[in-house]
Enzyme design. Sequence first.
Site, mmCIF file in Angstrom:
data_model
loop_
_atom_site.group_PDB
_atom_site.id
_atom_site.type_symbol
_atom_site.label_atom_id
_atom_site.label_comp_id
_atom_site.label_asym_id
_atom_site.label_seq_id
_atom_site.Cartn_x
_atom_site.Cartn_y
_atom_site.Cartn_z
ATOM 1 N N CYS A 1 32.230 101.434 30.055
ATOM 2 C CA CYS A 1 33.242 101.202 29.016
ATOM 3 C C CYS A 1 34.058 102.450 28.684
ATOM 4 O O CYS A 1 34.993 102.394 27.896
ATOM 5 C CB CYS A 1 32.582 100.681 27.748
ATOM 6 N N LYS A 2 33.725 103.572 29.274
ATOM 7 C CA LYS A 2 34.346 104.849 28.888
ATOM 8 C C LYS A 2 35.867 104.828 28.945
ATOM 9 O O LYS A 2 36.534 105.350 28.068
ATOM 10 C CB LYS A 2 33.811 105.977 29.762
#
Length: 115
Positions: free
Chosen positions: A56-57
Amino acid sequence: SCEIDPAKQAYLRRNFDAPVYADIVELAMAEREARTCCGAQVPVPSFDCYVAGTSCKDFSGLRSRHRQDLEDKGTSGQTFFAAVEVMFKHKPRFVIFENVKNAPWAKMEEYMTGL
């Protein structure tokens, strides 16, 4: 399970009696066998339920200056497309994808459903 982070791999190996594959991108390209986090080539089992939580970064609101989209070839996009490839190859009956609120959900749904 599939996990690239060694600490998370160790947790999964300690707590679950199942192979821990090293990389979702490799798993997506595998035909019948894939490399585990310990380096062994083992068969990829069939499954009815598929839960994917891709990186998800790149989508996170904490990265407001440099947020990336699916097609930007960041880690989040690569792991998402690999997870979708696994879904299409193995055709499980149930699929759950999870990610951060700011993920491009509408676009992700298009890729998963073809709509």
